[in-house]
Design a protein around this motif. Sequence first.
Motif, PDB file in Angstrom:
ATOM      1  N   ASP A 210     105.109  38.565  68.967  1.00 53.80           N
ATOM      2  CA  ASP A 210     106.080  37.585  69.472  1.00 53.80           C
ATOM      3  C   ASP A 210     105.702  36.162  69.097  1.00 53.80           C
ATOM      4  OD1 ASP A 210     103.875  37.547  71.123  1.00 53.80           O
ATOM      5  OD2 ASP A 210     104.996  37.630  72.996  1.00 53.80           O
ATOM      6  N   ASP A 217     112.295  41.496  67.609  1.00 49.12           N
ATOM      7  CA  ASP A 217     113.374  42.109  68.390  1.00 49.12           C
ATOM      8  C   ASP A 217     114.483  42.591  67.450  1.00 49.12           C
ATOM      9  OD1 ASP A 217     112.172  41.734  70.838  1.00 49.12           O
ATOM     10  OD2 ASP A 217     113.153  39.823  71.224  1.00 49.12           O
ATOM     11  N   GLY A 247     102.446  40.708  76.480  1.00 54.85           N
ATOM     12  CA  GLY A 247     103.731  40.344  77.061  1.00 54.85           C
ATOM     13  C   GLY A 247     104.898  40.932  76.314  1.00 54.85           C
ATOM     14  N   TRP A 248     104.800  41.009  75.003  1.00 50.24           N
ATOM     15  CA  TRP A 248     105.888  41.584  74.189  1.00 50.24           C
ATOM     16  C   TRP A 248     106.146  43.043  74.565  1.00 50.24           C
ATOM     17  CZ3 TRP A 248     104.993  45.921  71.311  1.00 50.24           C
ATOM     18  CH2 TRP A 248     103.645  46.259  71.106  1.00 50.24           C
ATOM     19  N   VAL A 250     105.270  44.507  77.598  1.00 49.59           N
ATOM     20  CA  VAL A 250     105.755  44.559  78.989  1.00 49.59           C
ATOM     21  C   VAL A 250     107.257  44.299  79.040  1.00 49.59           C
ATOM     22  CG1 VAL A 250     105.612  43.439  81.244  1.00 49.59           C
ATOM     23  CG2 VAL A 250     103.508  43.908  79.931  1.00 49.59           C
ATOM     24  N   ARG A 251     107.734  43.369  78.231  1.00 47.32           N
ATOM     25  CA  ARG A 251     109.164  43.037  78.243  1.00 47.32           C
ATOM     26  C   ARG A 251     110.032  44.189  77.747  1.00 47.32           C
ATOM     27  NH1 ARG A 251     107.044  38.057  76.522  1.00 47.32           N
ATOM     28  NH2 ARG A 251     107.443  38.543  74.322  1.00 47.32           N
ATOM     29  N   ARG A 252     109.436  45.126  77.008  1.00 46.83           N
ATOM     30  CA  ARG A 252     110.211  46.216  76.443  1.00 46.83           C
ATOM     31  C   ARG A 252     110.073  47.508  77.237  1.00 46.83           C
ATOM     32  NH1 ARG A 252     112.157  44.578  71.498  1.00 46.83           N
ATOM     33  NH2 ARG A 252     112.909  46.710  71.125  1.00 46.83           N
TER      34      ARG A 252
END
Length: 253
Positions: A210, A217, A247-248, A250-252
């Motif tokens: 990210d 994405d 974090g990338w 976790v967001r997915r």
Amino acid sequence: MKFSANLGFLWADRPLPEAIRAAKAAGFDAVECHWPYQESLPDIKAALDETQLPLLGLNTRRGDATKGEMGLSALPDRQGEARDAIDEALDWGAALGACNVHVMAGFAEGEEAEACFLENLRYAARQAASKDMTILIEPLNVYDAPGYFLSTTAQAAEIINQLNLPNVKLMFDCYHVQLSEGDICNRLSRLMRLIGHIQFAGVPARGRPDQGEINYDYIFSHIASLGYSTPLGAEYKPMGHTEDTLGWLVRRQ
């Protein structure tokens, strides 16, 4: 979309069994590694069994790492060592339930090197077929690995098409492709029938996905639209604690 943790970079400060458990705790769907050969195979197997994470692949040995070697299979004067490395990787892969072995070409050029690489890949494919495994070849970018035999997806595709063997496939690393060639999505579309595994990292620093110039994405959505469902390999350098870079992921989730 599913993701695989490449433990050559992620949690690289831990023994491989501990890294496998960390990948499971972080929410990865699979793992892969570079060179596990100095660690305990039974301990690695126990961690894989405990976590139920599939091992997607591992690499053949580099050769003499102190001399900066990056594989042996395109080196005409090292064929015996190259085949020993192929056999070793396939034996480890079979014992650990791995899907793929990445056969590293090494630093070489010219027709003799190509003939040697093709011959060694035919050998690797024959040996892998008996273990229900796939052989991968991967182009490396010209900045990180100048002089590496395999440097573009076009070159890799030509080799795969020439071999015409069902278990020799392309490892498409978005990081390497972006640095050497660009046009990632169109290349993915054109080459999907040849692809056996996909990896990614931020560009240009090879950090977390990210950060940098690539919109992953968009790329991940494109890959999904092509019908590819195997976990994508996160092969990036964390530049700190691995957990702080996820974090990338976790967001997915």
